[in-house]
Design a protein around this motif. Sequence first.
Motif, PDB file in Angstrom:
ATOM      1  N   GLY A  50      -9.262  50.421  43.208  1.00 48.04           N
ATOM      2  CA  GLY A  50      -8.192  51.271  43.696  1.00 48.04           C
ATOM      3  C   GLY A  50      -7.578  50.847  45.008  1.00 48.04           C
ATOM      4  N   ARG A  51      -7.955  49.683  45.518  1.00 46.35           N
ATOM      5  CA  ARG A  51      -7.441  49.210  46.797  1.00 46.35           C
ATOM      6  C   ARG A  51      -6.602  47.951  46.596  1.00 46.35           C
ATOM      7  NH1 ARG A  51      -8.186  52.242  51.357  1.00 46.35           N
ATOM      8  NH2 ARG A  51      -8.582  50.393  52.616  1.00 46.35           N
ATOM      9  N   THR A  52      -5.659  47.725  47.511  1.00 45.13           N
ATOM     10  CA  THR A  52      -4.805  46.542  47.449  1.00 45.13           C
ATOM     11  C   THR A  52      -4.957  45.728  48.720  1.00 45.13           C
ATOM     12  OG1 THR A  52      -3.170  47.645  46.046  1.00 45.13           O
ATOM     13  CG2 THR A  52      -2.440  45.702  47.244  1.00 45.13           C
ATOM     14  N   LEU A  53      -5.278  44.456  48.544  1.00 48.88           N
ATOM     15  CA  LEU A  53      -5.339  43.517  49.662  1.00 48.88           C
ATOM     16  C   LEU A  53      -4.116  42.620  49.597  1.00 48.88           C
ATOM     17  CD1 LEU A  53      -6.805  42.090  52.028  1.00 48.88           C
ATOM     18  CD2 LEU A  53      -7.973  40.676  50.322  1.00 48.88           C
ATOM     19  N   GLY A  54      -3.250  42.698  50.598  1.00 49.14           N
ATOM     20  CA  GLY A  54      -2.092  41.822  50.679  1.00 49.14           C
ATOM     21  C   GLY A  54      -2.485  40.483  51.275  1.00 49.14           C
ATOM     22  N   LEU A  55      -1.903  39.420  50.750  1.00 52.71           N
ATOM     23  CA  LEU A  55      -2.195  38.067  51.229  1.00 52.71           C
ATOM     24  C   LEU A  55      -0.884  37.390  51.584  1.00 52.71           C
ATOM     25  CD1 LEU A  55      -4.229  35.790  51.730  1.00 52.71           C
ATOM     26  CD2 LEU A  55      -4.064  35.199  49.310  1.00 52.71           C
ATOM     27  N   VAL A  56      -0.730  37.006  52.856  1.00 51.39           N
ATOM     28  CA  VAL A  56       0.520  36.434  53.331  1.00 51.39           C
ATOM     29  C   VAL A  56       0.263  35.115  54.055  1.00 51.39           C
ATOM     30  CG1 VAL A  56       1.587  38.711  53.546  1.00 51.39           C
ATOM     31  CG2 VAL A  56       0.476  37.685  55.532  1.00 51.39           C
ATOM     32  N   VAL A 181      -5.930  44.294  28.321  1.00 54.93           N
ATOM     33  CA  VAL A 181      -7.376  44.127  28.125  1.00 54.93           C
ATOM     34  C   VAL A 181      -8.175  45.000  29.087  1.00 54.93           C
ATOM     35  CG1 VAL A 181      -7.229  41.803  27.178  1.00 54.93           C
ATOM     36  CG2 VAL A 181      -7.375  42.111  29.652  1.00 54.93           C
ATOM     37  N   GLU A 182      -7.473  45.856  29.839  1.00 54.86           N
ATOM     38  CA  GLU A 182      -8.098  46.796  30.765  1.00 54.86           C
ATOM     39  C   GLU A 182      -8.951  46.080  31.819  1.00 54.86           C
ATOM     40  OE1 GLU A 182     -10.211  49.518  28.281  1.00 54.86           O
ATOM     41  OE2 GLU A 182      -8.397  50.467  27.516  1.00 54.86           O
ATOM     42  N   PRO A 183      -8.347  45.208  32.610  1.00 54.37           N
ATOM     43  CA  PRO A 183      -9.098  44.486  33.641  1.00 54.37           C
ATOM     44  C   PRO A 183      -9.459  45.407  34.800  1.00 54.37           C
ATOM     45  CG  PRO A 183      -6.777  44.037  33.886  1.00 54.37           C
ATOM     46  CD  PRO A 183      -6.916  44.872  32.638  1.00 54.37           C
ATOM     47  N   LYS A 184     -10.346  44.927  35.645  1.00 51.66           N
ATOM     48  CA  LYS A 184     -10.735  45.680  36.835  1.00 51.66           C
ATOM     49  C   LYS A 184     -10.096  45.122  38.094  1.00 51.66           C
ATOM     50  CE  LYS A 184     -15.141  46.946  34.706  1.00 51.66           C
ATOM     51  NZ  LYS A 184     -16.619  46.841  34.760  1.00 51.66           N
ATOM     52  N   ILE A 216      -7.575  50.020  39.317  1.00 49.09           N
ATOM     53  CA  ILE A 216      -7.802  48.587  39.463  1.00 49.09           C
ATOM     54  C   ILE A 216      -7.680  48.152  40.925  1.00 49.09           C
ATOM     55  CG2 ILE A 216      -7.092  47.933  37.136  1.00 49.09           C
ATOM     56  CD1 ILE A 216      -4.323  47.410  38.169  1.00 49.09           C
ATOM     57  N   ALA A 217      -8.366  47.067  41.251  1.00 49.10           N
ATOM     58  CA  ALA A 217      -8.207  46.424  42.552  1.00 49.10           C
ATOM     59  C   ALA A 217      -7.108  45.371  42.431  1.00 49.10           C
ATOM     60  CB  ALA A 217      -9.513  45.775  42.983  1.00 49.10           C
ATOM     61  N   ILE A 218      -6.292  45.228  43.473  1.00 52.84           N
ATOM     62  CA  ILE A 218      -5.162  44.300  43.419  1.00 52.84           C
ATOM     63  C   ILE A 218      -5.202  43.350  44.616  1.00 52.84           C
ATOM     64  CG2 ILE A 218      -2.639  44.079  43.542  1.00 52.84           C
ATOM     65  CD1 ILE A 218      -2.372  46.681  42.059  1.00 52.84           C
ATOM     66  N   LEU A 219      -5.070  42.057  44.321  1.00 53.41           N
ATOM     67  CA  LEU A 219      -4.786  41.056  45.350  1.00 53.41           C
ATOM     68  C   LEU A 219      -3.309  40.723  45.221  1.00 53.41           C
ATOM     69  CD1 LEU A 219      -5.692  39.063  47.551  1.00 53.41           C
ATOM     70  CD2 LEU A 219      -6.185  37.411  45.733  1.00 53.41           C
TER      71      LEU A 219
END
Length: 344
Positions: A50-56, A181-184, A216-219
Motif C-alpha cells: 500500500g505504499r509508493t516509493l518514488g525514484l528520481v 495476475v494480482e501481483p503484490k 499493492i506496493a509501487i516503485l
Amino acid sequence: MRYEGGLLMSEALLRVGDLKVHFPLAGGWFGGAAGVLKAVDGVSLDLAPGRTLGLVGESGCGKSTLARALTGMVPVTSGQIEFEGQPVRHDRSASWQALRRDVQMIFQDPLASLDPRMTVGQIVAEPLRHLRPDLNRAERARRVAAMIERVGLSQAQINRYPHEFSGGQCQRIGIARALVVEPKVLICDEPVSALDVSIQAKIVELLQQLQAEFGIAILFIAHDLAVVRQISDEVMVMYLGRVMERASSDVLFDTPAHPYTRALLSAVPRPDPTIERTRRRIALPGELPSPADPPSGCVFRTRCPWAQADCAAQTPALRAFGESTRVACLHAETVVDERVAVAG
C-alpha cells in the motif's frame, strides 16, 4: 509504521540490500573486458504494501536498470533481494520464477510495450496463461474482461489491436496486463512520460485507485518531480548508480538535505510568479560522469557546489539525518543551513 535509524520501517514485501548491477565493457586484450560499467552500485530499498516509493534522478543514473534487475530482466552482480522474507537467488532459479507473478512492471512507451499482432484480450490474458496455468479458459476470460473494465476500457474493445488506441488507452492496457495476475509489487518505469499532461493525471489517479483497492506496493520511476510528489509516500534520489537521499515525500521536497536533490528541485517551476522570478536556481557544472569511470569518494563531488577535500577521499554512506531522512553527504548539515540563502 516506525522510524529506525532515520528510515521509515514497515513490514516490507520486497527488500533490497547493497544491490549491484555491473556490465563488463568490451575492448580489452584478447577479447577480455576493458573495464566495468557500474550501472547500479550498492542500492538498498524496501517496499511495503500500500505504499509508493518514488525514484528520481537524471538520465543515466541507473533507475531503469534497477527496475529491470528487480524483475529479473538483467542479471544481478551482487547484493541481496528478499521477497516476503525469503531470499531470491541470482541464478534465475525457482525463486525468480516465483517472483515473476508477484512483481510486475509497467513500461515507459505504452504502444511499444504491446505486441501489435495480438488483440487487447490476448495481451491481457497472456500473463495468466504463463503464470496461472491452474485457471481454465473460462476463468481467464472472466478475469481479463473484469480487469479491462477496471482500468477504464470497455469489453467492446477487447478484440481490437493496440494501434487502434491512444497512448493513454495503451497504457491502461499495460496496467491491466500487469495487474491481471494480482501481483503484490508494481514497478512503474516512467509510465506517464510519453503522455500528455491531462492524460498523465488520469493514469496517476488510476494507479492510486488500484493501489488502494488491491493494497499493492509501487516503485514509481519518473523525471517529473510534481508527479512524483503527488503519488509517492517516500522518495529516493539516485545519481550515478547510487542513492543520494531518501526521505518522506513532504520532507524531501520541503527540506532537501543533499546538494543533488536541491539542484533537481530548483529546476522545478513554481506556480507563484513572484517566487519564480526571485528564487535562485542551482546550475550544476559539467556533465554526468561516466559510470564506467566514476569519481573517487563521493560520485557527485565533481559537480557539487559544496564539495570539499574530504569528498574525494571518502565515499559517504547513507546515514540518518533528521527524523525521516537518510542522506549520503558528508556535509549535509552545511547544505541545509544554507538552504534559504541558496534556494530563496
